[in-house]
Scaffold this active site. Structure first.
Site, short mmCIF file in Angstrom:
data_model
loop_
_atom_site.label_atom_id
_atom_site.label_comp_id
_atom_site.label_asym_id
_atom_site.label_seq_id
_atom_site.Cartn_x
_atom_site.Cartn_y
_atom_site.Cartn_z
N TYR A 136 -70.12 -122.56 16.40
CA TYR A 136 -70.13 -123.34 15.19
C TYR A 136 -68.61 -123.48 14.60
O TYR A 136 -67.74 -122.65 14.73
CB TYR A 136 -70.79 -122.64 14.07
CG TYR A 136 -71.04 -123.32 12.73
CD1 TYR A 136 -71.59 -124.59 12.38
CD2 TYR A 136 -70.10 -122.67 11.73
CE1 TYR A 136 -71.60 -125.11 11.14
CE2 TYR A 136 -70.03 -123.43 10.51
CZ TYR A 136 -70.73 -124.54 10.30
OH TYR A 136 -70.88 -125.21 8.90
N GLU A 168 -84.80 -132.45 9.22
CA GLU A 168 -83.91 -132.12 8.36
C GLU A 168 -83.77 -133.04 7.02
O GLU A 168 -83.75 -132.86 6.00
CB GLU A 168 -82.42 -132.07 8.92
CG GLU A 168 -81.28 -131.71 7.91
CD GLU A 168 -80.05 -131.60 8.68
OE1 GLU A 168 -78.83 -131.26 7.89
OE2 GLU A 168 -79.70 -132.10 9.79
N ASP A 199 -73.00 -133.18 1.20
CA ASP A 199 -71.63 -133.27 1.77
C ASP A 199 -70.92 -134.67 1.66
O ASP A 199 -69.84 -134.50 1.04
CB ASP A 199 -71.74 -132.85 3.22
CG ASP A 199 -72.31 -131.52 3.24
OD1 ASP A 199 -72.93 -130.95 2.54
OD2 ASP A 199 -72.21 -131.04 4.46
N GLN A 208 -72.81 -122.52 -3.20
CA GLN A 208 -73.89 -123.74 -3.15
C GLN A 208 -74.89 -123.62 -4.50
O GLN A 208 -74.71 -122.84 -5.18
CB GLN A 208 -74.69 -123.62 -1.78
CG GLN A 208 -74.05 -124.31 -0.83
CD GLN A 208 -75.04 -124.69 0.59
OE1 GLN A 208 -75.88 -123.71 0.71
NE2 GLN A 208 -74.77 -125.76 1.20
N TRP A 253 -78.36 -122.13 -0.29
CA TRP A 253 -79.60 -122.70 -0.73
C TRP A 253 -80.74 -122.80 0.33
O TRP A 253 -81.77 -122.84 -0.08
CB TRP A 253 -79.44 -123.97 -1.66
CG TRP A 253 -78.94 -125.45 -1.16
CD1 TRP A 253 -78.34 -125.49 0.07
CD2 TRP A 253 -79.13 -126.57 -1.63
NE1 TRP A 253 -77.99 -126.66 0.40
CE2 TRP A 253 -78.57 -127.65 -0.72
CE3 TRP A 253 -79.82 -127.03 -2.62
CZ2 TRP A 253 -78.60 -128.80 -0.81
CZ3 TRP A 253 -79.79 -128.21 -2.98
CH2 TRP A 253 -79.26 -129.16 -1.96
N TYR A 270 -77.17 -125.45 12.92
CA TYR A 270 -76.76 -124.28 11.68
C TYR A 270 -77.28 -123.06 12.11
O TYR A 270 -78.25 -122.45 11.84
CB TYR A 270 -77.43 -124.97 10.74
CG TYR A 270 -77.17 -126.19 10.03
CD1 TYR A 270 -76.07 -126.53 9.49
CD2 TYR A 270 -78.29 -127.09 10.23
CE1 TYR A 270 -75.67 -128.08 8.96
CE2 TYR A 270 -77.98 -128.58 9.70
CZ TYR A 270 -76.80 -128.87 9.19
OH TYR A 270 -76.42 -130.07 8.64
N TYR A 312 -76.67 -138.82 6.73
CA TYR A 312 -76.58 -137.71 5.98
C TYR A 312 -76.73 -138.04 4.34
O TYR A 312 -77.81 -138.29 4.11
CB TYR A 312 -75.16 -137.19 6.04
CG TYR A 312 -75.29 -135.45 6.03
CD1 TYR A 312 -76.24 -134.95 6.84
CD2 TYR A 312 -74.30 -135.01 5.66
CE1 TYR A 312 -76.29 -133.77 6.92
CE2 TYR A 312 -74.38 -133.42 5.75
CZ TYR A 312 -75.42 -132.77 6.44
OH TYR A 312 -75.51 -131.43 6.48
N TRP A 313 -75.75 -137.87 3.47
CA TRP A 313 -76.20 -137.84 2.10
C TRP A 313 -75.84 -139.25 1.33
O TRP A 313 -75.76 -139.21 -0.01
CB TRP A 313 -75.67 -136.83 1.11
CG TRP A 313 -76.19 -135.37 1.59
CD1 TRP A 313 -75.84 -134.69 2.53
CD2 TRP A 313 -77.28 -134.88 0.88
NE1 TRP A 313 -76.48 -133.31 2.48
CE2 TRP A 313 -77.56 -133.55 1.47
CE3 TRP A 313 -78.13 -135.15 -0.13
CZ2 TRP A 313 -78.70 -132.78 1.14
CZ3 TRP A 313 -79.31 -134.41 -0.40
CH2 TRP A 313 -79.40 -133.11 -0.01
N TRP A 332 -77.52 -120.07 5.26
CA TRP A 332 -76.94 -120.97 4.37
C TRP A 332 -77.69 -120.56 3.01
O TRP A 332 -78.89 -120.24 3.03
CB TRP A 332 -77.16 -122.37 4.77
CG TRP A 332 -76.05 -123.01 5.28
CD1 TRP A 332 -75.07 -123.87 4.57
CD2 TRP A 332 -75.62 -122.95 6.40
NE1 TRP A 332 -74.37 -124.49 5.43
CE2 TRP A 332 -74.60 -123.81 6.57
CE3 TRP A 332 -76.23 -122.33 7.79
CZ2 TRP A 332 -73.81 -124.05 7.75
CZ3 TRP A 332 -75.43 -122.22 9.05
CH2 TRP A 332 -74.12 -123.33 9.07
N ARG A 340 -74.18 -138.39 10.83
CA ARG A 340 -73.35 -137.32 10.04
C ARG A 340 -72.08 -137.82 9.48
O ARG A 340 -71.63 -139.02 9.61
CB ARG A 340 -72.76 -136.38 11.29
CG ARG A 340 -73.81 -135.66 12.27
CD ARG A 340 -74.58 -134.54 11.28
NE ARG A 340 -73.67 -133.50 10.85
CZ ARG A 340 -74.24 -132.59 10.26
NH1 ARG A 340 -75.31 -132.44 9.74
NH2 ARG A 340 -73.13 -131.54 9.86
#
Length: 413
Positions: free
Chosen positions: A83, A384, A161, A103, A37, A31, A341-342, A35, A194
């Protein structure tokens, strides 16, 4: 005590290492830009040892505010060809090259926390930021409400995401014309951690649509197939509005209308209660369908100033299932993946927001969330995110916001 001091030093070093002069990147390589937030969390971290640098972080972020009030989710201060998608893909229309989406609006809350540490020197900064924060919040109120709840128009906007909450509305997007592209994220992090290519094709399709419409909010409102009333956005804006009102009153600034907007958001938050799963949930604004997901965003209700006995039961259940903090998705769901990830991992930043809300409500689970986060960082470093079942590190390393969480909350004695 020695270990805590060492981690304090490591956390400060990470913030300094990722400092690019007025703004902080999340981590090197993965990254490389500012960004939205992430920067608000970084500012809170800097405030623990350098308040002037904390204010600079927020002021640099708001230097990219668009004419309509939107504050973008990525600000491309310096070109970095490593990126994707970069500024040439987004075609943003702000004063600095940026993405075309926003965001979660946590900046006002972080600004208030910094201001409370730095009132004498921070008043001038707060007076400068206040109208910019107000314009951003007003933009949400104008363009993103559905029944008073706040919508996301791209999965990246929520900061979460690839959460399963987006699965159904994403499935309705046909990305066959998205074209060829080369992802860079999987060159830095194992692809198993990811979003998949299936997800990414749809992310890029939505970016291409926004660019085609020149990020015109009315046109996006009419055309965008992805519009989801989201607990993250709703709860963070509700909290941000409360903090903006408090700061405005403290400084004697114009706060007309903010109290009424808070009432709208409070009512909107209640429209996200899914009685079938007895939890706050995401709702497709087009179809009205529930996501039927208990996520870590569901537990931001206390952060927003809302008590919920039903959500307490859910939090107790989830914390009993995993050892390390609040997972991003229900560990009893068949969609749970502890390292992707999420879709399952624990995020220190979400634990922070949940934990702050619990502490402010004197909730009995507050300290449990903080100690779990503290243990994670002590055992696995400044990652992260983390696998909530075994605490192992995942994603990028040397991460700014995890260092900020340690300094401002998790590592306190």
């Amino acid at each position: 005590m020695t270990k805590t001091i060492d981690l304090d030093e490591q956390a400060r070093d990470i913030l300094k290492m990722n400092d690019r002069g007025g703004y902080t990147i999340p981590t090197k390589g993965l990254y490389p830009y500012q960004w939205n937030w992430d920067s608000a969390f970084a500012a809170l971290g800097f405030a623990q040892f350098n308040c002037a640098r904390a204010w600079a972080e927020l002021e640099t972020l708001f230097s990219a505010q668009w004419a309509d009030g939107m504050v973008p989710h990525i600000v491309f201060h310096k070109a970095d060809p490593g990126y994707y998608p970069g500024p040439d893909v987004w075609g943003g229309t702000g004063p600095i090259p940026s993405s075309g989406i926003t965001q979660p609006p946590i900046a006002a809350t972080m600004a208030r926390l910094i201001f409370e540490k730095d009132q004498s020197l921070g008043e001038e900064h707060m007076r400068t930021l206040f109208p910019k924060l107000r314009r951003w919040h007003s933009w949400f109120m104008q363009w993103r409400l559905d029944q008073g709840a706040v919508c996301v128009t791209h999965p990246w906007e929520a900061g979460r995401d690839n959460t399963p909450e987006w699965d159904a509305p994403m499935a309705r997007i046909d990305p066959t014309d998205v074209g060829e592209y080369v992802r860079r994220d999987t060159q830095h992090v194992d692809g198993s951690m990811r979003p998949t290519k299936y997800d990414y094709d749809r992310y890029i399709w939505l970016v291409q649509m926004g660019r085609r419409l020149h990020w015109d909010q009315q046109k996006l409102l009419d055309e965008n197939p992805f519009r989801v009333a989201d607990p993250t956005m709703t709860f963070t804006l509700l909290r941000a509005q409360r903090d903006l009102l408090a700061m405005g009153q403290m400084l004697g600034l114009d706060v007309d209308g903010i109290a009424e907007e808070i009432e709208i958001l409070e009512q909107g938050a209640q429209t996200l209660w899914n009685p079938e799963i007895e939890s706050f949930d995401a709702r497709d604004a087009h179809s009205g369908e529930w996501a039927n997901c208990v996520s870590n965003a569901s537990f931001l209700c206390w952060y927003a100033g809302l008590d919920s006995e039903g959500q307490t039961k859910q939090l107790q259940r989830v914390l009993d299932k995993v050892q390390y903090g609040v997972p991003s998705h229900d560990p009893e769901s068949d969609k749970f993946d502890g390292r992707r990830y999420w879709r399952g991992p624990t995020w220190a930043v979400m634990n922070l927001l949940i934990g702050l809300g619990l502490e402010e409500r004197n909730h009995p689970l507050a300290e449990r969330v903080r100690i779990a986060t503290k243990t994670l960082i002590e055992e696995s470093g400044f990652s992260e995110y983390f696998d909530p079942t075994d605490g192992s590190a995942a994603g990028g390393q040397g991460f700014t916001w995890t260092a900020a969480v340690w300094l401002s909350w998790a590592g306190r004695t």
